[in-house]
Design a protein around this motif. Sequence first.
Motif, PDB file in Angstrom:
ATOM      1  N   GLY A 126       0.976  -1.287   0.029  1.00 41.71           N
ATOM      2  CA  GLY A 126      -0.114   0.135   0.078  1.00 41.71           C
ATOM      3  C   GLY A 126       0.870   1.250  -0.057  1.00 41.71           C
ATOM      4  N   LEU A 127       1.949   1.323   0.821  1.00 39.70           N
ATOM      5  CA  LEU A 127       2.839   2.335   1.065  1.00 39.70           C
ATOM      6  C   LEU A 127       3.568   2.540  -0.263  1.00 39.70           C
ATOM      7  CD1 LEU A 127       4.079   2.262   4.677  1.00 39.70           C
ATOM      8  CD2 LEU A 127       2.345   3.855   3.727  1.00 39.70           C
ATOM      9  N   LYS A 128       3.918   1.524  -1.063  1.00 37.43           N
ATOM     10  CA  LYS A 128       4.790   1.576  -2.400  1.00 37.43           C
ATOM     11  C   LYS A 128       3.808   2.197  -3.411  1.00 37.43           C
ATOM     12  CE  LYS A 128       7.018  -1.687  -5.750  1.00 37.43           C
ATOM     13  NZ  LYS A 128       7.401  -3.126  -5.896  1.00 37.43           N
ATOM     14  N   LYS A 129       2.499   2.007  -3.303  1.00 36.42           N
ATOM     15  CA  LYS A 129       1.671   2.512  -4.384  1.00 36.42           C
ATOM     16  C   LYS A 129       1.521   4.024  -4.080  1.00 36.42           C
ATOM     17  CE  LYS A 129      -1.469  -1.468  -5.168  1.00 36.42           C
ATOM     18  NZ  LYS A 129      -2.749  -1.845  -5.022  1.00 36.42           N
ATOM     19  N   GLN A 130       1.785   4.441  -2.850  1.00 34.73           N
ATOM     20  CA  GLN A 130       1.563   5.880  -2.700  1.00 34.73           C
ATOM     21  C   GLN A 130       3.092   6.484  -2.858  1.00 34.73           C
ATOM     22  OE1 GLN A 130      -0.407   4.863   1.362  1.00 34.73           O
ATOM     23  NE2 GLN A 130      -0.056   7.046   1.262  1.00 34.73           N
ATOM     24  N   GLY A 131       3.984   5.883  -3.068  1.00 35.17           N
ATOM     25  CA  GLY A 131       5.324   6.282  -3.401  1.00 35.17           C
ATOM     26  C   GLY A 131       6.132   6.468  -2.119  1.00 35.17           C
ATOM     27  N   LEU A 132       5.812   5.754  -1.064  1.00 28.17           N
ATOM     28  CA  LEU A 132       6.548   6.059   0.401  1.00 28.17           C
ATOM     29  C   LEU A 132       7.227   4.935   0.540  1.00 28.17           C
ATOM     30  CD1 LEU A 132       3.376   7.461   2.191  1.00 28.17           C
ATOM     31  CD2 LEU A 132       5.351   8.632   1.525  1.00 28.17           C
ATOM     32  N   ALA A 133       7.147   3.547  -0.059  1.00 27.21           N
ATOM     33  CA  ALA A 133       8.052   2.465   0.148  1.00 27.21           C
ATOM     34  C   ALA A 133       8.950   2.201  -0.910  1.00 27.21           C
ATOM     35  CB  ALA A 133       7.444   1.432   0.707  1.00 27.21           C
ATOM     36  N   PHE A 134      10.127   2.009  -0.920  1.00 26.45           N
ATOM     37  CA  PHE A 134      10.942   1.622  -2.264  1.00 26.45           C
ATOM     38  C   PHE A 134      11.880   0.252  -1.667  1.00 26.45           C
ATOM     39  CE2 PHE A 134      10.300   6.096  -2.550  1.00 26.45           C
ATOM     40  CZ  PHE A 134      10.072   6.088  -3.832  1.00 26.45           C
ATOM     41  N   GLY A 135      12.035   0.016  -0.203  1.00 23.22           N
ATOM     42  CA  GLY A 135      12.602  -0.952   0.023  1.00 23.22           C
ATOM     43  C   GLY A 135      12.347  -1.173   1.787  1.00 23.22           C
ATOM     44  N   LEU A 136      13.101  -1.750   2.375  1.00 17.85           N
ATOM     45  CA  LEU A 136      13.084  -2.015   3.998  1.00 17.85           C
ATOM     46  C   LEU A 136      14.521  -1.513   4.348  1.00 17.85           C
ATOM     47  CD1 LEU A 136      11.389  -5.354   4.346  1.00 17.85           C
ATOM     48  CD2 LEU A 136      10.505  -3.037   4.594  1.00 17.85           C
ATOM     49  N   PRO A 137      14.457  -0.896   5.679  1.00 18.10           N
ATOM     50  CA  PRO A 137      13.338  -0.403   6.355  1.00 18.10           C
ATOM     51  C   PRO A 137      12.408   0.734   5.768  1.00 18.10           C
ATOM     52  CG  PRO A 137      15.261   0.378   7.454  1.00 18.10           C
ATOM     53  CD  PRO A 137      15.662  -0.532   6.440  1.00 18.10           C
ATOM     54  N   VAL A 138      11.274   0.800   6.084  1.00 15.93           N
ATOM     55  CA  VAL A 138      10.487   2.087   5.924  1.00 15.93           C
ATOM     56  C   VAL A 138       9.892   2.689   7.273  1.00 15.93           C
ATOM     57  CG1 VAL A 138       8.248   3.034   4.747  1.00 15.93           C
ATOM     58  CG2 VAL A 138       9.569   1.133   3.558  1.00 15.93           C
ATOM     59  N   THR A 139      10.140   3.878   7.343  1.00 21.67           N
ATOM     60  CA  THR A 139       9.873   4.770   8.481  1.00 21.67           C
ATOM     61  C   THR A 139       8.893   5.956   8.139  1.00 21.67           C
ATOM     62  OG1 THR A 139      11.839   3.768   9.579  1.00 21.67           O
ATOM     63  CG2 THR A 139      10.710   5.749  10.717  1.00 21.67           C
ATOM     64  N   LEU A 140       7.923   6.181   8.795  1.00 16.96           N
ATOM     65  CA  LEU A 140       6.887   7.176   8.879  1.00 16.96           C
ATOM     66  C   LEU A 140       6.939   7.762  10.063  1.00 16.96           C
ATOM     67  CD1 LEU A 140       3.837   5.533   6.812  1.00 16.96           C
ATOM     68  CD2 LEU A 140       6.092   6.546   5.773  1.00 16.96           C
ATOM     69  N   LEU A 141       6.979   9.238  10.070  1.00 16.78           N
ATOM     70  CA  LEU A 141       6.705   9.846  11.289  1.00 16.78           C
ATOM     71  C   LEU A 141       5.428  10.617  11.345  1.00 16.78           C
ATOM     72  CD1 LEU A 141       7.593  10.864  13.980  1.00 16.78           C
ATOM     73  CD2 LEU A 141       8.720  12.803  12.728  1.00 16.78           C
ATOM     74  N   ILE A 142       4.555   9.936  12.234  1.00 17.36           N
ATOM     75  CA  ILE A 142       2.884  10.482  12.172  1.00 17.36           C
ATOM     76  C   ILE A 142       2.663  11.193  13.469  1.00 17.36           C
ATOM     77  CG2 ILE A 142       0.673   9.528  12.043  1.00 17.36           C
ATOM     78  CD1 ILE A 142       2.109   7.016  10.574  1.00 17.36           C
ATOM     79  N   ASP A 143       1.876  12.230  12.988  1.00 23.63           N
ATOM     80  CA  ASP A 143       1.658  13.164  14.294  1.00 23.63           C
ATOM     81  C   ASP A 143       0.397  12.638  15.151  1.00 23.63           C
ATOM     82  OD1 ASP A 143      -0.654  14.071  13.016  1.00 23.63           O
ATOM     83  OD2 ASP A 143       0.077  15.992  12.756  1.00 23.63           O
ATOM     84  N   ASP A 144       0.047  13.338  16.294  1.00 24.44           N
ATOM     85  CA  ASP A 144      -1.002  12.746  16.966  1.00 24.44           C
ATOM     86  C   ASP A 144      -2.348  12.952  16.498  1.00 24.44           C
ATOM     87  OD1 ASP A 144      -1.397  15.481  16.970  1.00 24.44           O
ATOM     88  OD2 ASP A 144      -1.064  15.840  19.087  1.00 24.44           O
ATOM     89  N   LYS A 145      -2.284  13.524  15.274  1.00 26.38           N
ATOM     90  CA  LYS A 145      -3.670  13.565  14.448  1.00 26.38           C
ATOM     91  C   LYS A 145      -3.739  12.435  13.527  1.00 26.38           C
ATOM     92  CE  LYS A 145      -4.462  18.354  15.166  1.00 26.38           C
ATOM     93  NZ  LYS A 145      -2.949  18.552  16.086  1.00 26.38           N
ATOM     94  N   GLY A 146      -2.647  11.554  13.588  1.00 27.24           N
ATOM     95  CA  GLY A 146      -2.378  10.633  12.493  1.00 27.24           C
ATOM     96  C   GLY A 146      -2.276  10.796  11.186  1.00 27.24           C
ATOM     97  N   CYS A 147      -1.709  11.948  11.087  1.00 21.17           N
ATOM     98  CA  CYS A 147      -1.016  12.483   9.830  1.00 21.17           C
ATOM     99  C   CYS A 147       0.324  12.395   9.658  1.00 21.17           C
ATOM    100  CB  CYS A 147      -1.749  14.089   9.678  1.00 21.17           C
ATOM    101  SG  CYS A 147      -3.360  14.357   9.875  1.00 21.17           S
ATOM    102  N   LEU A 148       0.591  11.951   8.596  1.00 24.14           N
ATOM    103  CA  LEU A 148       2.094  11.517   7.912  1.00 24.14           C
ATOM    104  C   LEU A 148       2.824  13.078   7.971  1.00 24.14           C
ATOM    105  CD1 LEU A 148       4.307  10.019   6.875  1.00 24.14           C
ATOM    106  CD2 LEU A 148       3.432  10.350   4.661  1.00 24.14           C
ATOM    107  N   ILE A 149       3.964  13.721   8.521  1.00 28.16           N
ATOM    108  CA  ILE A 149       4.536  14.358   8.690  1.00 28.16           C
ATOM    109  C   ILE A 149       6.186  14.358   7.987  1.00 28.16           C
ATOM    110  CG2 ILE A 149       3.273  15.864  10.265  1.00 28.16           C
ATOM    111  CD1 ILE A 149       5.335  15.089  12.314  1.00 28.16           C
TER     112      ILE A 149
END
Length: 220
Positions: A173-196
């Motif tokens: 799913g993240l790959k389709k969004q252009g957010l994952a190209f390989g491992l590891p993948v790390t997302l920083l998400i704020d307290d509202k559930g939004c990717l920053i």
Amino acid sequence: MTTRTPLRLPSLKLIGIAVVAGIIAGAAAVYIKETGSGNGAADMAAGECKASKDIATRIKPLLKGEVAAMVATDQPQRMTSIAFKDADGKPVTLENFAGKTVLFNLWATWCVPCREEMPALNALEKELGSDRFQVVPVNIDTGDDEKPKTFLAETGVDALKLYRDDTIAVFNGLKKQGLAFGLPVTLLIDDKGCLISAMNGPAAWDSEDAKALIKGAVGI
């Protein structure tokens, strides 16, 4: 017995991979505004993430040193629909972490840089984990829980909970969004559930640079 890399002194292999990750992160910056479909697709609720732009802007000066490969987004996206399972096999989504800033990490036991950065993620959780921040590592090994459980036990990872997605749907799913190209993948998400911010590749998450980034995102 698994050989452990000193937390503040990443191996040369890890450093080399991080350099490549920095190049990949440059490419990720082009795609970080994209949305997609499937598990991990960003919720189309841009209005709910409007305030998150301020956080993304605030952390940009902190994306340096050991976390220089992180890319801040100009258009924060809701990520609460990302689904996986807890250690008991019960379904969980990032909605369950509402109110917390989350460092969401995808890893696998066969991924060498994932294995090397896991003790650092554990150290970060020990130091900064609270009712306002949590490291959420999701293992994507296929099969049962035996391998990831054994790995965490052998490396002394005792502050991180085991979360799993043996379908690899989160990564795809993240790959389709252009957010994952390989491992590891790390997302920083704020307290509202939004990717920053997001990155592909490892980082020294127990470093002062990483801790400054998390504190900046949480606002402490």
